[in-house]
Design an enzyme around this catalytic site. Sequence first.
Site, PDB file in Angstrom:
ATOM      1  N   ALA A  42      37.810  32.700  45.874  1.00  0.00           N
ATOM      2  CA  ALA A  42      37.870  33.681  44.767  1.00  0.00           C
ATOM      3  C   ALA A  42      39.288  33.931  44.263  1.00  0.00           C
ATOM      4  O   ALA A  42      39.582  34.981  43.722  1.00  0.00           O
ATOM      5  CB  ALA A  42      37.215  35.002  45.170  1.00  0.00           C
ATOM      6  N   CYS A  43      40.176  32.957  44.476  1.00  0.00           N
ATOM      7  CA  CYS A  43      41.542  33.087  43.943  1.00  0.00           C
ATOM      8  C   CYS A  43      41.855  32.027  42.898  1.00  0.00           C
ATOM      9  O   CYS A  43      43.013  31.842  42.526  1.00  0.00           O
ATOM     10  CB  CYS A  43      42.563  33.027  45.078  1.00  0.00           C
ATOM     11  SG  CYS A  43      42.506  34.452  46.173  1.00  0.00           S
TER      12      CYS A  43
END
Length: 607
Positions: free
Chosen positions: A274-275
Amino acid sequence: MARDIAAPSSVPTQHKELISWVNEIAELTQPDSVVWCDGSEAEYERLSEELVRKGTFRKLDPIKRPNSYYAASDPTDVARVEDRTFICSEKEEDAGPTNHWKDPAEMREIFAGEQGVFRGSMRGRTMYVVPFCMGPLGSDLSAIGVEITDSAYVAVSMRTMTRMGQPVLDELGTDGFFVRAVHTLGAPLEAGEADVPWPCNSTKYISHFPESREIWSYGSGYGGNALLGKKCYALRIASVMARDEGWLAEHMLILKLTPPQGESKYVAAAFPSACGKTNLAMLEPTVGGWTVETIGDDIAWMRFGEDGRLYAINPEAGFFGVAPGTGEHTNANAMKTLWGNSVFTNVALTDDNDIWWEGMTEETPAHLTDWKGNDWTPESGTPAAHPNARFTVPASQCPIIAPEWEDPKGVPISAILFGGRRATAVPLVTESFDWNHGVFLGANVASEKTAAAEGKVGELRRDPFAMLPFCGYNMGDYMGHWVDVAKDKDQAKLPKIYYVNWFRKNDEGKFVWPGFGENSRVLKWIVERLEGRAEGVETPIGILPTREALDTAGLDLSASDLDFLLTVDKEVWREEAALVPEHLNTFGEHTPKELWDEYRALVQRLG
């Protein structure tokens, strides 16, 4: 198609050890038939058609999405199961405090003992023997595995995700090394019993035996639990092989960056989930004249070459990406990659037999069938696609795949990036002082778990090197391995290490940096640093760009915003530094002394 396993003439290999292992697993699991996968297009089509007949696959509109399929998993089988993922090293200490350890003898009893869960687990099913290569066939950087599975979904997915089939058996020869991977859905069928579209078992085990280089997976048909070449082999087992053999197996994208003038540079980057790893791997630069090409989006295997530089390959042949959040405005290149030859799992279906997920388009369709098979409208109040819905697609279809993405020599890495999702404290980009300081930055990768109070550091979820769920041995030893691999190397030839943070928020809780394609501005500064052309300023935490060195031309970013992104607040950083000992102490005496040296030096610089 089923071959009699006992007749050696029908087995497409002369590898005695492989044949005897396949026989042993067939005896244990008792499948109805055994198929050796050859990796051909015809086989892929046949297995896909079988999956359509079973109800596992649904063929998508052949004009909108040629040769593509939709699959919906059992609602209980939707993601990696970290609490059921085990490292079965001989010594518990070798698994370390961040892995779940189980005694290997005990685990083997659970699997293959008298009451073992694998005993008869493939009854009523076909057993597929799936030979696969991680990395280009014939490369010194590549390694082979064989997955035995009772899932045709796994067999077809492995053809996309790896180099799979007869060419791998030919490369293996009669005595080549291979990692053994056994997978069962844990859903045997009694005579006359009807099958379900997505068989699985409520009990799950994903177990790794580092010393014997084995993987045993039970009960899940999904993703990383079942496609054993991915996280299980390419990271958990490979990280142990890398430790023993002096190389690095990392959870990293690899990209190629070419300036308007000058040489291309290759960059590897590790971020927790999720980065925006895939988004960076397929970046569309906003900086004029610069191009980005993709080598890989998830995993890098890296070894030092004879010239002293670090060379990397992408061991995978496909992308297994998270669908939700992938759209024209966030990752146009991923969208272009998905034109066909793709399998979509747990996304939503449109009324005209195509796929959709949250973030794919600006406008939400008025009606969909959600991933659970229910009618869905924007008023439904639930996501139409599962948040971990996935696409499986050949990497070769990516419009910006670099021509050398399958070069058996690999590509020379000039820079390594680490980063997490940090609303506070961490500047936009920091260059490490040297290799060991860079290892210290990697060891402290973290994302905020909770929203931080103003000026305070929020509660951090540490994810060293973005490898926390994927390291196959003691994380303290792993950090030590990073220090050790560089010890006898020419420091001038080592990649420079950077820490980036696209996620700083202001007092209103808004992201200050625009991110996405604008991240190319940070990459530009990094390349110019590598070439000795860009200014940097030393701070207690590392080297930051000067205000003038970062290209912000045409960007709607005020001088105060830029200051905010490139300022090191000593007071906040003393708080930040105070959190480090607890983290390093997690690994006890396994934490390398060099990281404590780096910690003490940081405290001293902060005054």
